[in-house]
Design a protein around this motif. Structure first.
Motif, short mmCIF file in Angstrom:
data_model
loop_
_atom_site.label_atom_id
_atom_site.label_comp_id
_atom_site.label_asym_id
_atom_site.label_seq_id
_atom_site.Cartn_x
_atom_site.Cartn_y
_atom_site.Cartn_z
N SER A 1 -3.67 -6.33 -8.10
CA SER A 1 -4.13 -4.97 -7.81
C SER A 1 -3.77 -4.01 -8.95
N GLU A 2 -4.71 -3.12 -9.24
CA GLU A 2 -4.43 -2.06 -10.22
C GLU A 2 -3.41 -1.10 -9.62
N ASP B 1 -7.43 3.82 -2.64
CA ASP B 1 -8.31 2.67 -2.47
C ASP B 1 -7.43 1.55 -1.89
N TYR C 1 -1.87 2.73 -9.74
CA TYR C 1 -2.18 4.10 -10.18
C TYR C 1 -0.97 4.99 -9.92
N GLN D 1 -7.59 -1.44 -1.98
CA GLN D 1 -7.47 -2.62 -2.85
C GLN D 1 -6.52 -2.38 -4.03
N ALA D 2 -6.02 -1.15 -4.17
CA ALA D 2 -5.14 -0.81 -5.28
C ALA D 2 -3.75 -0.43 -4.76
N LYS D 3 -2.85 -0.14 -5.68
CA LYS D 3 -1.49 0.28 -5.33
C LYS D 3 -1.23 1.64 -5.97
N TYR D 4 -0.42 2.47 -5.29
CA TYR D 4 -0.20 3.84 -5.74
C TYR D 4 1.29 4.18 -5.75
N PRO E 1 -4.41 5.35 -14.22
CA PRO E 1 -3.84 4.01 -14.12
C PRO E 1 -2.44 3.99 -14.74
#
Length: 234
Positions: free
Chosen positions: A2-3, A122, A5, A124-127, A31
């Motif tokens: 996972s991207e 999102d 951010y 599907q991503a990590k924050y 990112p």
């Protein structure tokens, strides 16, 4: 994989009884892989204008003598495809009726923070969410905000919103840009007009964003996303 951010958040006139009508919450995000590159580019702009690389960008410092510098910062933000902004404006806090909704101002504040951030997330991503250290936002509130964000996102295991933590704004160029953009929105929505340099900077933001800054953008606007909150559903 996972991207990841990083989201850098700040606020203006958010206290219940601060004598100000308009409140602004906002955040810039990028990112994590671009964090250092963005920081370095902003430091280069500082040095280009004869400022130390540790000079802290702040809306309160915008003046005629530094207008070219702040214009360059705004232009850099809009020119970098990896740098984004989301803002939520409450035009008139005096119209709030917390009793009718059986909530405290703090509870409403957390709801507004989620409302501001939810279009960024999102699944599907990590924050990683970073907030400016302020006396009004202690460790307990940071923990509560993390809980609210995760629960409202159904992220009970914190797989999406990995962390919410405080940082000093002078240590983060991204947080400084958030302060600048939020300050501009607050100045506009509070109807202030005595600082010519600030008015010119607001005009540059309008030109570059192609928005009037007084209306909602489309929900999927990725670069400069605004919500004027009028008391509707979350």
């Amino acid at each position: 994989m996972s991207e990841i951010y990083n989201v850098y958040c700040d606020e203006s006139c958010h206290l219940e009884h601060d004598g100000q009508q308009a409140m602004v919450l906002g955040g810039v995000w990028c990112p994590e892989s671009k964090r250092q590159e963005i920081s370095q580019r902003i430091r280069e702009i500082k040095v280009k204008h004869g400022l130390g690389k540790d000079f802290e960008i702040k809306w309160t410092k915008v003046s005629k003598s530094k207008l070219d510098f702040y214009m360059d910062i705004i232009d850099y933000f809009f020119d970098d495809d990896d740098f984004h902004f989301r803002g939520l404006i409450v035009p008139d806090k005096t119209k709030l009726n917390h009793d009718a909704w059986e909530q405290t101002h703090d509870e409403w504040y957390y709801k507004m923070y989620f409302n501001m951030l939810k279009v960024i997330f999102d699944p599907q991503a990590k924050y990683r969410v970073y907030l400016d250290i302020k006396d009004t936002l202690g460790a307990d509130k940071i923990k509560k905000l993390h809980d609210v964000l995760c629960n409202n996102s159904y992220d009970y295991s914190r797989q999406v919103i990995e962390r919410v933590q405080q940082v000093h704004s002078h240590e983060s160029e991204q947080l400084q840009v958030a302060d600048l953009l939020i300050g501009a929105l607050s100045y506009l929505h509070r109807g202030l007009d005595t600082n010519v340099a600030k008015l010119k900077l607001i005009e540059r933001i309008k030109q570059r964003s192609r928005y009037r800054l007084t209306c909602n953008t489309l929900l999927r606007e990725a670069k400069f996303n605004l919500l004027i909150w009028n008391g509707g559903a979350l």
